[in-house]
Design a protein around this motif. Structure first.
Motif, PDB file in Angstrom:
ATOM      1  N   GLY A 119      -5.410   4.987  15.507  1.00 24.11           N
ATOM      2  CA  GLY A 119      -5.260   4.655  16.914  1.00 24.11           C
ATOM      3  C   GLY A 119      -6.256   5.465  17.714  1.00 24.11           C
ATOM      4  N   MET A 120      -6.023   5.566  19.010  1.00 23.26           N
ATOM      5  CA  MET A 120      -6.878   6.422  19.842  1.00 23.26           C
ATOM      6  C   MET A 120      -5.991   7.184  20.805  1.00 23.26           C
ATOM      7  N   ALA A 121      -6.215   8.504  20.877  1.00 23.81           N
ATOM      8  CA  ALA A 121      -5.359   9.382  21.690  1.00 23.81           C
ATOM      9  C   ALA A 121      -5.633   9.177  23.191  1.00 23.81           C
ATOM     10  N   TRP A 122      -4.739   9.722  24.013  1.00 22.86           N
ATOM     11  CA  TRP A 122      -4.876   9.641  25.476  1.00 22.86           C
ATOM     12  C   TRP A 122      -6.261  10.123  25.916  1.00 22.86           C
ATOM     13  N   HIS A 123      -6.925   9.330  26.721  1.00 25.61           N
ATOM     14  CA  HIS A 123      -8.236   9.712  27.273  1.00 25.61           C
ATOM     15  C   HIS A 123      -8.538   8.800  28.448  1.00 25.61           C
ATOM     16  N   SER A 124      -9.593   9.147  29.184  1.00 20.67           N
ATOM     17  CA  SER A 124     -10.144   8.176  30.138  1.00 20.67           C
ATOM     18  C   SER A 124     -11.628   8.064  29.851  1.00 20.67           C
ATOM     19  N   ASP A 125     -12.186   6.920  30.203  1.00 25.15           N
ATOM     20  CA  ASP A 125     -13.606   6.669  29.943  1.00 25.15           C
ATOM     21  C   ASP A 125     -14.384   6.960  31.217  1.00 25.15           C
ATOM     22  N   ALA A 126     -14.589   8.255  31.441  1.00 21.64           N
ATOM     23  CA  ALA A 126     -15.269   8.650  32.682  1.00 21.64           C
ATOM     24  C   ALA A 126     -16.436   9.567  32.346  1.00 21.64           C
ATOM     25  N   PHE A 147      -0.892  -1.099  23.860  1.00 21.21           N
ATOM     26  CA  PHE A 147      -1.859  -0.309  24.620  1.00 21.21           C
ATOM     27  C   PHE A 147      -1.097   0.290  25.800  1.00 21.21           C
ATOM     28  N   ALA A 148      -1.422   1.527  26.162  1.00 23.99           N
ATOM     29  CA  ALA A 148      -0.631   2.174  27.212  1.00 23.99           C
ATOM     30  C   ALA A 148      -1.505   2.922  28.208  1.00 23.99           C
ATOM     31  N   PHE A 149      -1.039   2.948  29.447  1.00 28.55           N
ATOM     32  CA  PHE A 149      -1.663   3.729  30.516  1.00 28.55           C
ATOM     33  C   PHE A 149      -0.671   4.788  30.983  1.00 28.55           C
ATOM     34  N   LYS A 150      -1.196   5.981  31.344  1.00 31.60           N
ATOM     35  CA  LYS A 150      -0.329   7.034  31.904  1.00 31.60           C
ATOM     36  C   LYS A 150      -1.047   7.663  33.096  1.00 31.60           C
ATOM     37  N   HIS A 151      -0.355   7.708  34.236  1.00 32.54           N
ATOM     38  CA  HIS A 151      -0.980   8.289  35.434  1.00 32.54           C
ATOM     39  C   HIS A 151      -1.136   9.795  35.249  1.00 32.54           C
ATOM     40  N   SER A 153      -1.258  12.319  37.328  1.00 36.33           N
ATOM     41  CA  SER A 153      -0.395  13.263  38.037  1.00 36.33           C
ATOM     42  C   SER A 153       1.068  12.852  38.104  1.00 36.33           C
ATOM     43  N   THR A 154       1.370  11.565  38.194  1.00 32.70           N
ATOM     44  CA  THR A 154       2.793  11.183  38.290  1.00 32.70           C
ATOM     45  C   THR A 154       3.427  10.939  36.927  1.00 32.70           C
ATOM     46  N   GLY A 155       2.609  10.711  35.900  1.00 32.92           N
ATOM     47  CA  GLY A 155       3.138  10.445  34.564  1.00 32.92           C
ATOM     48  C   GLY A 155       3.657   9.024  34.374  1.00 32.92           C
ATOM     49  N   GLU A 156       3.549   8.170  35.417  1.00 32.62           N
ATOM     50  CA  GLU A 156       4.001   6.772  35.265  1.00 32.62           C
ATOM     51  C   GLU A 156       3.324   6.134  34.057  1.00 32.62           C
ATOM     52  N   LYS A 157       4.063   5.299  33.342  1.00 29.02           N
ATOM     53  CA  LYS A 157       3.541   4.660  32.134  1.00 29.02           C
ATOM     54  C   LYS A 157       3.580   3.136  32.235  1.00 29.02           C
ATOM     55  N   ILE A 158       2.524   2.497  31.815  1.00 27.28           N
ATOM     56  CA  ILE A 158       2.435   1.032  31.797  1.00 27.28           C
ATOM     57  C   ILE A 158       2.007   0.644  30.379  1.00 27.28           C
ATOM     58  N   GLU A 159       2.721  -0.311  29.783  1.00 26.97           N
ATOM     59  CA  GLU A 159       2.366  -0.717  28.416  1.00 26.97           C
ATOM     60  C   GLU A 159       2.220  -2.217  28.323  1.00 26.97           C
ATOM     61  N   LEU A 160       1.356  -2.647  27.425  1.00 30.64           N
ATOM     62  CA  LEU A 160       1.239  -4.073  27.149  1.00 30.64           C
ATOM     63  C   LEU A 160       0.764  -4.273  25.723  1.00 30.64           C
ATOM     64  N   MET A 161       0.846  -5.510  25.234  1.00 30.35           N
ATOM     65  CA  MET A 161       0.352  -5.842  23.908  1.00 30.35           C
ATOM     66  C   MET A 161      -1.011  -6.513  24.067  1.00 30.35           C
ATOM     67  N   LEU A 179      -4.932   7.779  32.290  1.00 33.68           N
ATOM     68  CA  LEU A 179      -5.336   7.891  30.886  1.00 33.68           C
ATOM     69  C   LEU A 179      -4.922   6.599  30.195  1.00 33.68           C
ATOM     70  N   HIS A 180      -5.552   6.303  29.059  1.00 31.09           N
ATOM     71  CA  HIS A 180      -5.063   5.190  28.241  1.00 31.09           C
ATOM     72  C   HIS A 180      -5.113   5.593  26.774  1.00 31.09           C
ATOM     73  N   ARG A 181      -4.338   4.909  25.961  1.00 30.44           N
ATOM     74  CA  ARG A 181      -4.359   5.172  24.522  1.00 30.44           C
ATOM     75  C   ARG A 181      -3.943   3.941  23.733  1.00 30.44           C
TER      76      ARG A 181
END
Ligand code: AKG
Ligand code: FE2
Length: 204
Positions: A119-126, A147-151, A153-161, A179-181
């Protein structure tokens, strides 16, 4: 959002704030996606990725390749890579991605995950070589993966397939605030290829 009501309306922003992520769903037919997956497996110069972790150089299990308009030098995971010239299939996929999104891309980073173990660990492409707030077009071929996103500072999480033959676009301030992973999973044994079309602007 639940993983199971994947919203494939590209006009919907999956992020609640601080960036834009659009999921286009499957933009290729199964036959096209199968054909591209096989062709890329055979024609791309796959290499184990070098990454620097705690100051040590390691080789990842996942394989990568980088292609582009010119011999761009690009720094990613603290190692510098040089882009190879586009192959016929990559140019076709780039055109499809550009037609769908209305964006223009000059490079592509490819990842080959042999199974759900990788897989790929939490990161951002910046990275500094990437156009700031530029769109990244992410195409998936092969095994469906979460696939997941994490804010940041707030830690909110969004996931999708991410489905076989699908397109996801990340743009605006997404890389600054989120971040995404790609989480590893025991449930998947099949390979997956991911292509991220990007805009490099360090042309020196
Ligand atoms: O495999 C994916 O879907 C994402 C890959 C990714 O985040 C990257 O290459 O930066
Ligand atoms: Fe990424």
């Amino acid at each position: 959002m639940s993983l199971f009501d994947n919203n494939s309306d590209p006009n919907i922003n999956l992020l609640p704030h601080d960036g834009t992520v659009n999921y286009y769903g499957k933009i290729l037919t199964k036959d096209e996606a199968d054909r591209f997956q096989q062709a890329l497996l055979n024609t791309i110069q796959w290499r184990n990725d070098e990454a620097v972790i705690f100051g040590k150089k390691i080789l990842t299990k996942r394989k990568v390749a980088w292609y582009g308009d010119e011999e761009f030098k690009y720094t990613y995971s603290k190692t510098t890579k040089t882009a190879l010239p586009w192959t016929a299939e990559l140019l076709e996929l780039k055109k499809i991605c550009e037609a769908e999104t209305g964006e223009i891309f000059n490079s592509c980073l490819l990842n080959l995950y042999h199974s759900g173990d990788e897989g790929m660990a939490w990161h951002s492409d910046a990275e500094k070589d990437l156009m700031k707030n530029g769109a990244i077009g992410s195409m998936s071929l092969g095994a469906e993966r979460k696939f997941a996103f994490k804010h940041k500072s707030t830690g909110e999480k969004i996931e999708l397939m991410l489905e076989h033959g699908s397109l996801l676009v990340m743009k605006d301030e997404t890389q600054t605030f989120w971040l995404h992973r790609l989480p590893p999973t025991k449930k998947v044994s099949e390979p997956r290829i991911n292509l991220t079309f990007r805009t490099i602007q360090n042309i020196s």
